[in-house]
Design an enzyme around this catalytic site. Structure first.
Site, short mmCIF file in Angstrom:
data_model
loop_
_atom_site.label_atom_id
_atom_site.label_comp_id
_atom_site.label_asym_id
_atom_site.label_seq_id
_atom_site.Cartn_x
_atom_site.Cartn_y
_atom_site.Cartn_z
N TYR A 67 8.43 13.81 11.97
CA TYR A 67 7.06 13.31 11.86
C TYR A 67 6.04 14.31 12.37
O TYR A 67 4.93 14.39 11.85
CB TYR A 67 6.92 11.94 12.53
CG TYR A 67 7.39 10.86 11.59
CD1 TYR A 67 6.56 10.41 10.56
CD2 TYR A 67 8.68 10.36 11.66
CE1 TYR A 67 7.01 9.47 9.65
CE2 TYR A 67 9.14 9.42 10.75
CZ TYR A 67 8.30 8.98 9.75
OH TYR A 67 8.73 8.06 8.83
N HIS A 119 1.26 0.65 5.39
CA HIS A 119 2.41 1.34 5.98
C HIS A 119 2.04 2.15 7.22
O HIS A 119 2.79 3.03 7.64
CB HIS A 119 3.10 2.23 4.94
CG HIS A 119 3.78 1.44 3.85
ND1 HIS A 119 4.33 2.01 2.72
CD2 HIS A 119 3.98 0.10 3.71
CE1 HIS A 119 4.84 1.05 1.95
NE2 HIS A 119 4.64 -0.11 2.52
N CYS A 127 3.55 3.72 21.61
CA CYS A 127 4.80 3.56 22.36
C CYS A 127 5.77 2.69 21.56
O CYS A 127 5.37 1.69 20.97
CB CYS A 127 4.49 2.90 23.70
SG CYS A 127 5.99 2.59 24.65
N CYS A 147 5.50 7.38 26.88
CA CYS A 147 4.29 6.59 27.11
C CYS A 147 3.82 6.72 28.55
O CYS A 147 4.63 6.61 29.48
CB CYS A 147 4.63 5.13 26.80
SG CYS A 147 3.34 3.95 27.19
N GLY A 187 -1.12 5.31 -8.91
CA GLY A 187 -0.22 6.30 -8.32
C GLY A 187 0.87 5.72 -7.46
O GLY A 187 1.25 6.29 -6.44
N ASN A 213 -1.35 5.86 -13.82
CA ASN A 213 -0.14 6.55 -13.38
C ASN A 213 0.18 7.67 -14.37
O ASN A 213 -0.18 7.61 -15.53
CB ASN A 213 1.04 5.58 -13.29
CG ASN A 213 2.14 6.09 -12.36
OD1 ASN A 213 2.67 7.18 -12.55
ND2 ASN A 213 2.48 5.31 -11.35
N1 APR Z 1 -1.79 10.60 -10.60
C1 APR Z 1 -1.30 9.36 -10.84
N2 APR Z 1 -0.03 9.01 -10.57
C2 APR Z 1 0.79 9.96 -10.05
C3 APR Z 1 0.34 11.27 -9.80
C4 APR Z 1 -1.01 11.59 -10.09
N3 APR Z 1 -1.52 12.80 -9.87
N4 APR Z 1 1.39 11.99 -9.28
C5 APR Z 1 2.43 11.14 -9.22
N5 APR Z 1 2.08 9.92 -9.69
C6 APR Z 1 2.88 8.68 -9.72
C7 APR Z 1 4.33 8.86 -10.07
O1 APR Z 1 4.51 8.77 -11.48
C8 APR Z 1 4.95 7.66 -9.33
O2 APR Z 1 4.96 6.50 -10.16
O3 APR Z 1 2.84 8.19 -8.42
C9 APR Z 1 4.02 7.42 -8.17
C10 APR Z 1 4.57 7.82 -6.82
O4 APR Z 1 5.66 6.97 -6.53
P1 APR Z 1 6.43 7.00 -5.12
O5 APR Z 1 6.73 8.41 -4.75
O6 APR Z 1 7.54 6.03 -5.21
O7 APR Z 1 5.31 6.53 -4.07
P2 APR Z 1 4.88 5.08 -3.63
O8 APR Z 1 4.86 4.14 -4.77
O9 APR Z 1 3.65 5.26 -2.82
O10 APR Z 1 6.07 4.69 -2.65
C11 APR Z 1 5.96 3.53 -1.88
O11 APR Z 1 7.89 4.12 -0.55
O12 APR Z 1 8.77 6.07 0.33
C12 APR Z 1 8.23 4.83 0.64
O13 APR Z 1 6.91 4.06 2.43
C13 APR Z 1 6.94 5.03 1.40
O14 APR Z 1 4.72 4.24 1.00
C14 APR Z 1 5.88 4.74 0.38
C15 APR Z 1 6.54 3.71 -0.51
#
Ligand code: APR
Length: 244
Positions: A67, A119, A127, A147, A187, A213
């Site tokens: 992290y 999230h 802590c 902490c 996204g 997306n």
């Molecule tokens: N514009 C629009 N969409 C996009 C772009 C872009 N420039 N780049 C990528 N994408 C889309 C991809 O097609 C995909 O569907 O964004 C999505 C990203 O998906 P994930 O990586 O699964 O992200 P997310 O949906 O935020 O994941 C949810 O999973 O890993 C855990 O806790 C983490 O908050 C996260 C959660």
């Protein structure tokens, strides 16, 4: 870029809009998604080995270091036109709620105000035992900082695999989804619960669902409008087309 005329009319008239964002929105800022970010040194680990209470209990230093590394990556990036377009939408729609799964804080940095961080936020440290937030901490590189109040190990204030989402934020997100006229899913792959269910909650209450997306997702067949492409290009063009 052209958009369906009925979508433009709808957006011009809407008074309640909710938007859910995911990692795709930050992709154009240069932030890789959680899984993509596991390159080099970190490639050997599964996400659950770096982002779960069990992982922290087993090897707190490994999790802290991962992290710390991601926190620095986030510090180096800036919001992109997709983030700024959402700020513009908030200025124009009377009731706007931005729900994000992203922990990078880029929506607030861009200027969005009504943001629900489902999230958590990677820049916040708390802590692991008494929940007190820490503004500063010494990191000697050898052990996980503790902490100042109770001596517990510090951890990022993000939601790990297997952990519950912050209750108030989730309740507010569900309420926003249930009461909006238009729901945007932007996204996000729409596979991580409970965030993924928000679009369906909105739809079941009669909201129009708009998805932005790069590629189709499980939500796409249920969406009223699917705008395929980069959120950093589509959202600013949409704002311009609706509000000029
Ligand atoms: N514009 C629009 N969409 C996009 C772009 C872009 N420039 N780049 C990528 N994408 C889309 C991809 O097609 C995909 O569907 O964004 C999505 C990203 O998906 P994930 O990586 O699964 O992200 P997310 O949906 O935020 O994941 C949810 O999973 O890993 C855990 O806790 C983490 O908050 C996260 C959660």
């Amino acid at each position: 870029m052209t958009f369906p005329a009925d979508l433009l009319t709808l957006l011009l008239r809407t008074s309640k809009l909710a938007a859910l964002t995911g990692a795709g929105v930050s992709q154009e800022s240069g932030l890789r998604t959680f899984r993509d970010a596991q390159s080099g040194l970190w490639a050997q680990y599964r996400p659950e080995d770096l982002a779960s209470p069990e992982a922290f209990a087993r090897d707190p230093k490994l999790v802290w270091d991962w992290y710390a590394w991601r926190r620095e990556a986030v510090k180096a990036v800036r919001p992109n036109p997709g983030h700024y377009a959402l700020v513009e939408i908030e200025k124009r729609v009377p009731h706007f709620t931005l729900i994000t799964q992203n922990v990078d804080g880029l929506h607030r940095m861009a200027g969005s105000r009504n943001v629900l961080e489902l999230h958590g936020n990677i820049q916040r440290v708390r802590c692991s035992e008494c929940y007190a937030f820490a503004e500063t901490w010494g990191d000697d590189g050898e052990s996980v900082p503790r902490c100042e109040i109770c001596g517990g190990l510090l951890r990022p204030d993000v939601v790990w695999f297997g952990e519950a989402l912050p209750r108030e934020q989730l309740e507010a997100a569900v309420e926003a989804a249930r009461t909006c006229d238009v729901f945007f899913s932007i996204g996000t792959s729409g596979v991580v619960q409970p965030a993924a269910s928000l679009a369906y909650a909105a739809r079941n209450r009669g909201a129009v669902v708009v998805e932005v997306n790069l590629e189709p997702t499980p939500l796409t067949p249920k969406a009223d409008f699917f705008l395929q492409g980069k959120s950093g290009e589509i959202l600013p063009a949409l704002v311009k087309a609706v509000w000029g």
